[in-house]
Scaffold this motif. Structure first.
Motif, mmCIF file in Angstrom:
data_model
loop_
_atom_site.group_PDB
_atom_site.id
_atom_site.type_symbol
_atom_site.label_atom_id
_atom_site.label_comp_id
_atom_site.label_asym_id
_atom_site.label_seq_id
_atom_site.Cartn_x
_atom_site.Cartn_y
_atom_site.Cartn_z
ATOM 1 N N GLY A 121 0.510 -1.152 0.292
ATOM 2 C CA GLY A 121 -0.003 -0.128 -0.020
ATOM 3 C C GLY A 121 0.705 0.904 0.060
ATOM 4 N N GLY A 122 1.209 1.544 -0.950
ATOM 5 C CA GLY A 122 1.787 2.946 -1.188
ATOM 6 C C GLY A 122 3.287 2.680 -1.496
ATOM 7 N N PHE A 123 4.275 1.731 -1.083
ATOM 8 C CA PHE A 123 5.148 1.539 -0.713
ATOM 9 C C PHE A 123 6.221 0.950 -1.169
ATOM 10 C CE2 PHE A 123 3.925 -1.560 1.941
ATOM 11 C CZ PHE A 123 5.039 -2.058 2.990
ATOM 12 N N SER A 124 7.225 0.741 -1.781
ATOM 13 C CA SER A 124 8.375 -0.452 -1.710
ATOM 14 C C SER A 124 9.703 -0.388 -1.331
ATOM 15 C CB SER A 124 8.666 -0.019 -3.702
ATOM 16 O OG SER A 124 9.091 -0.383 -4.129
ATOM 17 N N LEU A 125 10.529 -0.941 -0.730
ATOM 18 C CA LEU A 125 11.509 -1.319 -0.234
ATOM 19 C C LEU A 125 12.281 -2.451 -0.781
ATOM 20 C CD1 LEU A 125 13.423 -1.241 2.313
ATOM 21 C CD2 LEU A 125 11.463 -2.735 3.471
ATOM 22 N N SER A 126 13.513 -2.384 -1.202
ATOM 23 C CA SER A 126 14.935 -3.417 -1.726
ATOM 24 C C SER A 126 15.291 -3.010 -1.327
ATOM 25 C CB SER A 126 15.000 -2.382 -3.558
ATOM 26 O OG SER A 126 15.907 -3.652 -3.984
ATOM 27 N N ARG A 127 16.264 -4.534 -1.207
ATOM 28 C CA ARG A 127 17.175 -5.214 -0.414
ATOM 29 C C ARG A 127 17.563 -6.745 -1.455
ATOM 30 N NH1 ARG A 127 16.320 -6.780 5.783
ATOM 31 N NH2 ARG A 127 18.164 -6.626 5.944
ATOM 32 N N GLN A 128 18.602 -6.940 -0.754
ATOM 33 C CA GLN A 128 19.620 -7.603 -1.780
ATOM 34 C C GLN A 128 19.274 -8.590 -0.678
ATOM 35 O OE1 GLN A 128 23.967 -6.890 -1.941
ATOM 36 N NE2 GLN A 128 23.218 -6.712 -3.774
ATOM 37 N N ALA A 129 18.575 -10.063 -1.434
ATOM 38 C CA ALA A 129 19.235 -11.242 -0.759
ATOM 39 C C ALA A 129 19.506 -12.503 -1.273
ATOM 40 C CB ALA A 129 17.428 -11.654 -0.492
ATOM 41 N N VAL A 130 19.833 -13.551 -0.826
ATOM 42 C CA VAL A 130 20.195 -15.206 -1.504
ATOM 43 C C VAL A 130 19.178 -15.578 -1.654
ATOM 44 C CG1 VAL A 130 22.082 -16.521 -1.442
ATOM 45 C CG2 VAL A 130 22.667 -14.292 0.020
ATOM 46 N N ALA A 131 19.568 -16.637 -3.245
ATOM 47 C CA ALA A 131 18.958 -16.984 -3.240
ATOM 48 C C ALA A 131 18.967 -18.910 -2.856
ATOM 49 C CB ALA A 131 18.381 -17.317 -5.177
ATOM 50 N N LEU A 132 17.848 -19.128 -1.748
ATOM 51 C CA LEU A 132 17.718 -20.434 -2.059
ATOM 52 C C LEU A 132 17.617 -21.694 -2.425
ATOM 53 C CD1 LEU A 132 17.582 -19.905 1.753
ATOM 54 C CD2 LEU A 132 19.145 -19.915 0.994
ATOM 55 N N GLU A 133 17.145 -21.171 -3.465
ATOM 56 C CA GLU A 133 16.468 -22.316 -4.077
ATOM 57 C C GLU A 133 17.004 -21.419 -5.738
ATOM 58 O OE1 GLU A 133 12.384 -24.342 -2.017
ATOM 59 O OE2 GLU A 133 12.605 -22.962 -3.148
ATOM 60 N N ILE A 137 10.563 -17.270 -14.315
ATOM 61 C CA ILE A 137 9.739 -16.061 -14.057
ATOM 62 C C ILE A 137 8.423 -16.871 -13.598
ATOM 63 C CG2 ILE A 137 8.700 -14.316 -15.157
ATOM 64 C CD1 ILE A 137 11.147 -14.327 -16.787
ATOM 65 N N GLY A 138 7.503 -15.778 -12.453
ATOM 66 C CA GLY A 138 6.352 -16.486 -11.889
ATOM 67 C C GLY A 138 6.615 -17.594 -11.076
ATOM 68 N N SER A 139 7.943 -18.365 -10.921
ATOM 69 C CA SER A 139 7.429 -19.079 -9.628
ATOM 70 C C SER A 139 7.932 -18.835 -8.616
ATOM 71 C CB SER A 139 8.947 -20.053 -10.035
ATOM 72 O OG SER A 139 10.079 -19.886 -10.188
ATOM 73 N N TRP A 140 8.069 -19.156 -6.923
ATOM 74 C CA TRP A 140 7.909 -18.690 -6.141
ATOM 75 C C TRP A 140 9.743 -19.863 -5.178
ATOM 76 C CZ3 TRP A 140 5.519 -15.172 -3.000
ATOM 77 C CH2 TRP A 140 3.985 -14.603 -4.153
ATOM 78 N N ILE A 141 9.957 -19.039 -4.769
ATOM 79 C CA ILE A 141 11.511 -19.516 -3.786
ATOM 80 C C ILE A 141 11.453 -19.029 -3.168
ATOM 81 C CG2 ILE A 141 12.231 -19.961 -6.848
ATOM 82 C CD1 ILE A 141 13.999 -17.596 -5.912
ATOM 83 N N LYS A 142 12.478 -19.808 -2.062
ATOM 84 C CA LYS A 142 12.459 -19.472 -0.876
ATOM 85 C C LYS A 142 14.255 -18.308 -0.899
ATOM 86 C CE LYS A 142 11.404 -22.754 2.443
ATOM 87 N NZ LYS A 142 11.442 -24.041 2.914
ATOM 88 N N VAL A 143 13.937 -17.084 0.275
ATOM 89 C CA VAL A 143 15.252 -16.314 -0.083
ATOM 90 C C VAL A 143 15.431 -16.271 1.134
ATOM 91 C CG1 VAL A 143 14.632 -15.255 -2.944
ATOM 92 C CG2 VAL A 143 13.891 -13.910 -0.371
ATOM 93 N N GLN A 144 17.128 -16.123 1.263
ATOM 94 C CA GLN A 144 17.744 -15.058 2.792
ATOM 95 C C GLN A 144 18.424 -14.023 2.813
ATOM 96 O OE1 GLN A 144 18.106 -17.365 5.515
ATOM 97 N NE2 GLN A 144 18.827 -15.626 6.737
ATOM 98 N N PRO A 145 17.743 -12.661 3.835
ATOM 99 C CA PRO A 145 18.228 -12.034 3.754
ATOM 100 C C PRO A 145 19.732 -11.659 3.659
ATOM 101 C CG PRO A 145 16.243 -11.841 4.867
ATOM 102 C CD PRO A 145 16.612 -13.144 4.446
ATOM 103 N N ALA A 146 20.046 -11.227 2.763
ATOM 104 C CA ALA A 146 22.034 -11.218 2.650
ATOM 105 C C ALA A 146 22.235 -10.326 3.896
ATOM 106 C CB ALA A 146 21.924 -10.832 1.261
ATOM 107 N N GLN A 147 21.669 -9.389 5.038
ATOM 108 C CA GLN A 147 22.430 -8.717 5.045
ATOM 109 C C GLN A 147 22.459 -9.471 6.819
ATOM 110 O OE1 GLN A 147 20.508 -7.583 3.429
ATOM 111 N NE2 GLN A 147 21.642 -5.846 2.142
ATOM 112 N N ASP A 148 21.947 -10.478 7.138
ATOM 113 C CA ASP A 148 21.068 -11.332 8.107
ATOM 114 C C ASP A 148 20.698 -12.204 8.180
ATOM 115 O OD1 ASP A 148 20.121 -12.222 10.776
ATOM 116 O OD2 ASP A 148 18.427 -10.770 10.499
ATOM 117 N N LYS A 149 21.859 -13.484 8.214
ATOM 118 C CA LYS A 149 21.421 -14.978 7.778
ATOM 119 C C LYS A 149 21.120 -15.388 9.127
ATOM 120 C CE LYS A 149 25.181 -14.689 4.610
ATOM 121 N NZ LYS A 149 24.605 -14.715 3.372
#
Length: 169
Positions: A121-133, A137-149
């Motif tokens: 709702g009216g905001f957008s936030l971006s950060r780096q993450a590491v793909a765990l899977e 395009i269109g698929s759902w995968i697990k990601v881990q925030p890069a800065q916080d293991k």
């Protein structure tokens, strides 16, 4: 020994209360019903984005669940139990269109650093993450925030090479 009126009244009262009044609905049954309705597993394109939240306490349904598509783009499923008086909406993972570039091709590799965009709702936030899977395009995968293991992995949808998104609409 004759029954006391209070014992009989209690027995009749217990018999009058439906068995499902105190039994919560098993969310796994809802997940299975949605999977059968959509024909796709949880997290797969066309299936539920995520399992039904296990913290919800819905009264058990004494009749078959009523399931219908919801939304003009069929992006949700409405699950309704008239006898228990509840209705929930389950978000559906988008099915990539055949004309989208890279459809079906893996565009995010496991271990790759990606940008995760969280929109709501009216905001957008971006950060780096590491793909765990890995994912197309269109698929759902697990990601881990890069800065916080220590942070919990999240499920995000692959938008394009190097970018995944979580939409909180």
């Amino acid at each position: 020994m004759p029954f006391k009126p209070s014992i009989i009244a209690t027995a009749l009262l217990c018999a009058a209360v439906p068995a499902n009044a105190t039994t919560p609905m098993d969310p796994a049954l809802i997940d299975r019903a949605v999977m059968e309705f959509t024909g796709a597993a949880i997290g797969q394109p066309g299936g539920a984005r995520l399992p039904v939240d296990r913290r919800m306490r819905l009264n058990a349904c004494g009749m078959p669940l009523q399931i219908d598509w919801y939304g003009k783009n069929r992006d949700s499923v409405q699950v309704h139990c008239p006898d228990a008086g509840w209705r929930i909406y389950v978000a559906i993972a988008q099915v990539p269109q055949a004309d989208e570039p890279g459809t079906g091709q893996i565009v995010v590799a496991r271990g790759e650093t990606v940008a995760i965009v969280v929109e709501g709702g009216g905001f957008s936030l971006s950060r780096q993450a590491v793909a765990l899977e890995e994912g197309a395009i269109g698929s759902w995968i697990k990601v881990q925030p890069a800065q916080d293991k220590k942070a919990e992995p999240v499920r995000a949808q692959v938008v394009r090479p190097g970018q995944v998104a979580v939409r909180l609409h």
